[in-house]
Every structure is written in C-alpha cells, then in structure tokens.
Enzyme design. Structure first.
Site, PDB file in Angstrom:
ATOM      1  N   HIS A 328       0.806  -1.218   0.000  1.00 16.03           N
ATOM      2  CA  HIS A 328       0.000   0.000   0.000  1.00 16.03           C
ATOM      3  C   HIS A 328       0.840   1.269   0.000  1.00 16.03           C
ATOM      4  O   HIS A 328       0.331   2.337  -0.344  1.00 16.03           O
ATOM      5  CB  HIS A 328      -0.929   0.018   1.227  1.00 16.03           C
ATOM      6  CG  HIS A 328      -2.044  -0.963   1.117  1.00 16.03           C
ATOM      7  ND1 HIS A 328      -1.936  -2.250   1.598  1.00 16.03           N
ATOM      8  CD2 HIS A 328      -3.272  -0.874   0.565  1.00 16.03           C
ATOM      9  CE1 HIS A 328      -3.066  -2.899   1.348  1.00 16.03           C
ATOM     10  NE2 HIS A 328      -3.887  -2.099   0.723  1.00 16.03           N
ATOM     11  N   GLY A 329       2.083   1.173   0.390  1.00 15.45           N
ATOM     12  CA  GLY A 329       2.882   2.385   0.352  1.00 15.45           C
ATOM     13  C   GLY A 329       4.087   2.328   1.269  1.00 15.45           C
ATOM     14  O   GLY A 329       4.262   1.389   2.045  1.00 15.45           O
TER      15      GLY A 329
END
Lengths: 488, 363
Positions: A328-329
């Site tokens: 997700h990051g």
C-alpha cells in the site's frame, strides 16, 4: 479524469459509441481503439510517465515470448529474473526508495552519525502497483508454463493498460483476461445492464458515502488528542466504512465499465463485513490482491516452510501480510497494519480453522447469534487495524489508540470542530451506510448489491431504487473526489 | 444494443432533464443576489468572471443573514459587457482601468451606483472608465499584454482591508493558441451563449438551494451589538486563507510590497497608478462589533505607501470624518459591502485625488 467526473462521462460515452458502433467489426481495430483510449486516459492522469508504461509493456511482452521460446532453463530463468528485477525494482525505486533513504537517515541520526543521504525527487507512475503485479504474474505464468505467451503485442499492451483497472485494479491475471482480449467481443444485453447497475452502486458508495464521511474522519484523525474515546471509536468505524465504500465503489465502477465493454473483470470485494473471521475477511476484501499474493508468495512460502508445521505457516502468513501492508505504500504504518493482520491469523492457524469456509446464514434471513458475534468481532479487529492504516505515522496511530483509552469516553470537546458534533448530515451518512450494509446483506450471494437477475422484483421497484440512488448521488456529491487507492 | 441504449436514455432523460431545465431557467432563479446569479461556477468561463452581455434585475438581500427576518430587500440591477465584466458597455481604450474586488465590482449596489458610473459622473462623461473587478492585477496584465484592452492612462487598484493582494504574475504567452482560443470564445456570441447555458446547467444551483434550505443555511454573518441591527463578516470560516490579513507586520509588508510592484509595473508601462483601500465594515463600525478601538491597519498602510510615493486615498479617514457629522449608513446592515452612500463618498474623493494629483491631466 476519475470515473465520477463529467469529463470521464464525456470520454467514455464517445469511446463506447466508437467501440461498439465503429470498430466492432474488426477485433484488431477495436483493440487498437481500446489501447488508444487507455493511453489517453492514463496520459490525462499523468502524461509524463506514459512512456514508462509503454516501455514496461514492451519489455514484458518480449520477455514473455523469449521465456517461452527458450529451451535453455538457465536462460529462461535469467529472462524471468530480468522481468522480476524490472517489476520489483521499478516498484522499489518509485515507491520505496525515498522511504528507505529516510529510514536509513533516521537510523544514522539515532546512532549520532552526522551523515545525511539525500532523497531523490521521484515521480510516482500512477497505478504502478497494479500494472506491475499484472506483468509479474504474466511472466511467472509463462515461465511456469501455465499460459502461453501472447504473440499479439496489442493484446498484451491492452492487458497491462486496460483503462478501467489501470489506476486502482482489480488486478486481473493474464490467464483470465488475455483470452478475453483475443476473441471477438459480442455485446451482451444482460452483461451491459448489470454493468450499469454495478457502476450506479459503485458511484453511490463512492460519491455519497465515502466522500461525505471523509469530512468527519479527517477531522477526527487530525484532532484525536482533544476528542473523547467514543468519538475516536466512531472515527475508526467511519474510516472503515469510508475505506470500503471508496475502494469497493471504485472496483464496482471498474468492473461495471469492463462489463459495458464486454469484459469480465476480476471480482475485488465480496461483502467483507459479513466475514466470520479474519481469514474469511481476506477472502472477501481486495480479493484480486490477496489471491495474487496467495498464489505467488504465500503458497510458495508455505511449501518452503512446510517442515516447520504450524510455525512455518505462521511465518508464511506474517511475511505475506507484511507484504500486503507495504504494497500500500512506503510507510511503517502499512507494514505494522499488515503484520497485525498476520497476527490475527495466529489463533486460526493454531486451531486449524484458517481454511474452514462456511456460508453465513445459509437459507435464513438473519444470521444466528454466534454468526453475528463473529461478524462483530471480525469487524472490530479490522476497524482497529484501520486506525494504523489511516494514521500518518506510527506515533499518530499510537497516540490515537492511547487517546481512545485515556480520554473521557463521552465527554465531547469539539470546540472549533462543528462537523464532529452529531448533526443531521452525519446521521444521514450513518443511515445510508446502514442501508448500504443491509442491501449488501440481502444480496450477499450475488456479484454486487444491485444485481437483480434471477430475482422476482417488479420493474417499478428496481427503477425506484435506481432513481433514488441517482438523486442521492446528485444531491450528496461533494468537492472531494480522489480515490484513496490511487495513491497505492 | 438498441434496447440497452434505449433503456439508458429512458433512465438518463429525467436526470439530464433536471440539468437542461436549469440551463434554461433565468440565472437568478435559485439565488438571493445577482453576484451568484451571474458568477461562472464551472470551467466554461474562459477567463471571464460573470456571464457576458447580461442584464439582471432582482430583489436581492445581503450575504450575512439571508433567509432570516434581518435580511433587507433591495432592488438591484446588474449589467455585464461582452467580457463578462460589470460595465454598461465594453471599452477597449479606457482612460481609467479599475481593478479590485467585490467592492469595486459593485456587490450590493445597483448599476447606476457602481464606482465606475459614479466616478464617471464626477470626472465627466468624456472620461472612459473600464472596470475589471473582481480580479487581481494579473488579470489586468493579461488584458493588456494580449491586446484585449489598450493601455489606459491610469490604473486604480483597490483591495479590501481583509486580504493581502496577490503578487503579480506577468502574462507572457500573448500569442499562444490558448489565448487565441480564449479570445475567440470571448468574442463569439454563440460560444458565449453555449458556455453560459452549460454553466447554468452544471452549476447545480437547484441542488445547492435545496441543500441550503433543508439545512437552514442563512449566511454566516456575526450579529453586532444589540440594537445596532448590524451583521459582520465572519472571518472564522476563512482562517485557512493565507491571504487573510491578521493585522501583523508581515501582512502589512506583503501588502506594501505587492502594491509597490504594481506601481513599478505601471511605471514601466507609462501608466499612472492609484491605490484605493477599502476598509472592513468592522473597522468603520468597530464600536458595534464591538472592538475597544478602531483597527489601525489601513492607517499604517497609508503611511507606508505614501512613504513609497504611491498615490492613495485614505478611505478610512474619509468614512470616519463622514460619520462624525452624519448618521447615514455607509455599509448595508445585512452585508459586508458598502451601500450607494459609501460608493458616492469614495467616488467623489477618488475624483478629487485624480484631479489634484493631475493623474489624468490631458494636453
């Protein structure tokens, strides 16, 4: 140009007419139009990295062909590694490089070294996490002989850059999607109508629920120190609803658009809030990502660790979920979020119930008390983990948890934050969220909540629902439109 | 396929119908004052602020307490020219170009009482005055650089006390396709008509009106001391605006620097420059807010600008002097803007300053 914008409506209407009325007689020309549309869509989002998308597509297209052609296993492996290095290397460079440097600097500073490694100004290609996973699964499948490499560059380039899914998925696997690009699409009335219904439902979730709830979650997460425990719990609850409405809304629209164009796009959500446990939840939440990681990460890992029994399985799950988190990051919050979800699995693994599947309320209108309890407990676990997911950093998440416990439970302190006070708008949003969940409950065995096929419903009833949703969308549309998952 | 398209059309017609009907309705249908009736809300404006070539006559109320018993109905007429600026007619070669905010645009005053028309009465009909408010100095540069308006003799720049003026962004691309297209749209009545129709259709005023009525929105004004009947602008809603004046030295310095840069721009182009500050209602009627004493931001700014050699009108002093001998109001009770008396006083003072400073001295 996001799906809910007027510009997208104009673009898609024109594209749709050209697609079905002008280019439908010739598959190649139709695919060419599809590619042009996809690149146009991508370029409008960020034209500077279109060349990167084209280059990635070209490289993996040739890699697929040569991997298949090569008899020499060593060379085959080498070509696969080139693809993996490009895919994972691209992800690491674009998404995580600065994060690693920043973390490295923090470590150096904590050790009192006066060294500062400079970060780079890196332009993140939109949708990189999604199209990279597509190319990786493709070359892995070709390498393993699960699929044939496609010789038609137009088909492959379309697979990588299919505009309804390029920015936020679902992540289609080549074996399911490429054959659809290779055969002539025939317009199917029921598929198109269902696609429209799914788009309408997705827009309702995104425009009405997610975008309107965002006002409250932003305020609550920004001012958590001065808010009561119950408000903070409400914030976590609302954020869980927002995240679901936002991402599943986007997925519904992407799948619906795919259906309008004659494609069956991978399912991404299956009413996850009715899950009986956390394993069940992940079988219903972001399905295309979890099934990807299950196939290419978790299964190989669990085979590799099988000698260690349940401990090996726990290790495989933890690695898998940390990867899901950091997908997700570049933030420690995502890693911790993934790790926490991995930990949620441990009791299930120890009890041997991880893979047990049981349909909820089978043949009944309402769930049993036990099922309700399970649903509630699973929702609570997800909700708590989402606090970490939403937080700006670990300190923020920790502070939020501490404030839930240490702040007064019901003493509101909302000076200067009128939005957090109980107001008609908030109550309406809570009501509409419940409506969304009720719809979902009664349609839980369908592809989406508005799927009316095989149901004895009157036309008046169906059309009333369509118009109510349309009016709600028009009435509650807000200025905020960006999708949460665009950043991933 | 035909069945599917037919079904979509059947579904969309009532929804689209709402938009189409709204496109055909008079622009003021869902508004309480002409500003919103004529203000472009979508991207179809092509550098224009208001709908071009329009005349709107309506019963308006102030922004601070609309839909309450305190709202005061006033008949307002607005006329816009082909560029969408509030002027009786378009003037390509003005003697005086007025740049400013909502005060200069004439919010809450009827067409005959705008600063443009009252100043014209003072200076004589032969003086050509063109008003491009609301707009920052950059807009004037765009008009001048792209040849839409010829160089005037004098630029009057006005800014409300509430905001720091924005720094000048010089317009460089005067021969681009974009500019040519903009000009084409601006000058073509068909394009203008279409852009206005689309804006009306897509600005969702009926929806906003319904939302506002359902949630009982009635302006965000703050009532003044009891018995005054006055409402004041609520700056709390704009706390995040970086250009909101917070009465700090930094704001004064930024304001001065930007105004000096405008003056330098005018000097470089052989244009005279005059600055006209507009005091906040809460400054003029400070005792009704109530403040203990009158904020002195504009007095400080006046001294700073005069020290820089900038011609300026001390509007606050003008209003203070007037209030000492007159009971007539200078601002609307239910709005933050001036009334016709306020405009009249300023136009007279402005004309006097122009004449005394020989800014429009003709050979």
């Amino acid at each position: 140009m996001i799906f809910t914008s007027t510009s997208f409506l104009i673009f898609f209407t024109l594209f749709y007419l050209l697609y079905w009325f002008v280019t439908n007689k010739n598959l190649r020309i139709q695919n060419l139009l599809l590619l042009a549309g996809s690149y146009f869509f991508y370029a409008l989002a960020d034209w500077r990295l279109l060349a990167f998308l084209v280059a990635v597509s070209a490289l993996n297209y040739f890699l697929g062909i040569y991997i298949e052609k090569t008899e020499n296993q060593l060379r085959k492996r080498l070509l696969l590694n080139v693809g993996l290095i490009q895919g994972l290397g691209g992800l690491i460079y674009f998404k995580y490089f600065n994060f690693f440097i920043a973390s490295f600097n923090e470590v150096l500073q904590s050790l009192h070294f006066n060294v500062h490694v400079r970060t780079l100004q890196i332009l993140l290609p939109l949708g990189i996490s999604f199209f990279t996973f597509k190319t990786i699964s493709y070359i892995l499948d070709v390498y393993k002989g699960k699929i044939e490499a496609t010789k038609d560059w137009l088909v492959f380039f379309n697979y990588v850059s299919f505009f309804p899914t390029i920015l936020s998925g679902p992540i289609d696997k080549a074996r399911a999607f490429v054959p659809q690009l290779q055969k002539k699409r025939v317009f199917e009335y029921s598929l198109a109508v269902d696609g429209m219904r799914q788009i309408l439902w997705g827009m309702f979730k995104k425009v009405v629920i997610a975008d309107n709830i965002l006002v409250y979650t932003d305020q609550i997460f920004s001012n958590y120190e001065s808010l009561s425990g119950s408000t903070l719990l409400l914030g976590a609850f609302l954020y869980t609803i927002q995240l679901y409405a936002d991402f599943s809304g986007y997925s519904d629209m992407a799948i619906g658009l795919g259906r309008l164009l004659g494609f069956n796009v991978a399912k991404n959500f299956n009413f996850p809030f009715f899950a009986q446990n956390i394993a069940d939840f992940w079988r219903k939440w972001h399905i295309s990502l979890t099934s990807w990681l299950t196939e290419y990460v978790f299964t190989p890992l669990s085979i590799a660790f099988r000698d260690y029994g349940k401990l090996g399985l726990i290790l495989a799950i933890l690695i898998n979920f940390v990867l899901i988190g950091i997908w997700h990051g570049a933030n420690w919050t995502f890693a911790v979020f993934g790790f926490l979800h991995g930990c949620y699995f441990i009791p299930l693994i120890l009890r041997g119930t991880m893979n047990k599947r049981k349909k909820i309320a089978k043949g009944k209108v309402l769930p049993s008390f036990r099922e309700s309890l399970n649903m509630g407990a699973t929702f609570l676990l997800v909700m708590l983990a989402n606090i970490i997911f939403r937080a700006d950093n670990i300190g923020h998440a920790w502070g939020y948890f501490l404030s839930i416990l240490s702040n007064p439970l019901f003493s509101f302190s909302t000076a200067g934050m009128e939005g957090i006070n109980v107001n008609p708008h908030l109550l309406i949003m809570l009501g509409l969220s419940i409506v969304m969940l009720i719809f979902g409950w009664f349609q839980r065995n369908k592809e989406h909540a508005l799927q009316f096929q095989d149901m004895k419903t009157s036309r008046a009833f169906r059309w009333s629902i369509y118009y109510l949703l349309a009016v709600a969308i028009i009435y509650y549309q807000s200025s905020y439109k960006q999708f949460i998952y665009f950043q991933f | 396929m035909n069945k599917f398209i037919f079904k979509i059309i059947i579904f969309v017609i009532p929804v689209l119908g709402l938009y189409v009907v709204e496109g055909f309705l008079p622009s003021f249908t869902f508004t309480y004052r002409p500003w919103e009736a004529l203000d472009f809300q979508t991207k179809f404006d092509f550098e224009r602020t208001f709908y071009p070539n329009k005349k709107v006559q309506m019963e308006a109320v102030g922004q601070l307490c609309h839909h309450t018993p305190h709202a005061i109905v006033k008949e307002e007429t607005w006329k816009t020219d082909k560029l969408g600026n509030r002027n009786d007619t378009f003037i390509q070669n003005p003697d005086v170009l007025i740049i400013g905010d909502s005060f200069m645009a004439g919010c809450c005053v009827t067409q005959d009482s705008t600063i443009t028309n009252l100043l014209k009465s003072e200076l004589g009909d032969e003086t050509k005055i063109y008003n491009i408010a609301p707009g920052e100095f950059s807009r004037a540069d765009y008009y001048l650089s792209s040849g839409i308006i010829e160089k005037p003799d004098l630029i009057v720049y006005s800014k409300s006390e509430r905001y720091v003026p924005k720094s000048l962004e010089e317009y460089k691309d005067s021969r681009s396709l974009k500019t040519d297209l903009k000009k084409l749209f601006e000058n073509n009545s068909t394009f203008s008509g279409i852009s206005v129709f689309l804006d009306k259709a897509l600005r969702h005023y009926s929806k906003n009106w319904l939302q506002a009525r359902l949630t009982n929105q009635n302006g965000d004004g703050v009532p003044g001391v009891e018995g005054s009947g006055m409402f004041f602008f609520n700056t709390a809603a704009q706390e995040d605006d970086p250009n909101l004046v917070r009465n700090t030295d930094t704001d004064l310095e930024r304001t001065k620097n930007n105004i000096v840069s405008y003056k330098e721009y005018c000097d470089a182009n052989g244009i005279d420059f005059l600055f006209l500050p507009m005091p906040n209602k809460a400054t003029v009627y400070y005792e009704y807010v109530p403040f203990k004493e009158q904020p002195d931001y504009l007095f400080k700014l006046d001294s700073m600008l005069r020290a820089e050699g900038i011609t300026t009108v001390n509007t606050l002093k003008l209003y203070n002097d007037y209030r000492e001998s007159n009971d007539k109001l200078l601002y609307h009770l239910d709005d933050t803007h001036w009334n016709s008396t306020g405009v009249y006083l300023v136009s007279k003072e402005l004309a006097g300053t122009i004449e005394n400073s020989r800014l429009l001295a003709r050979e």
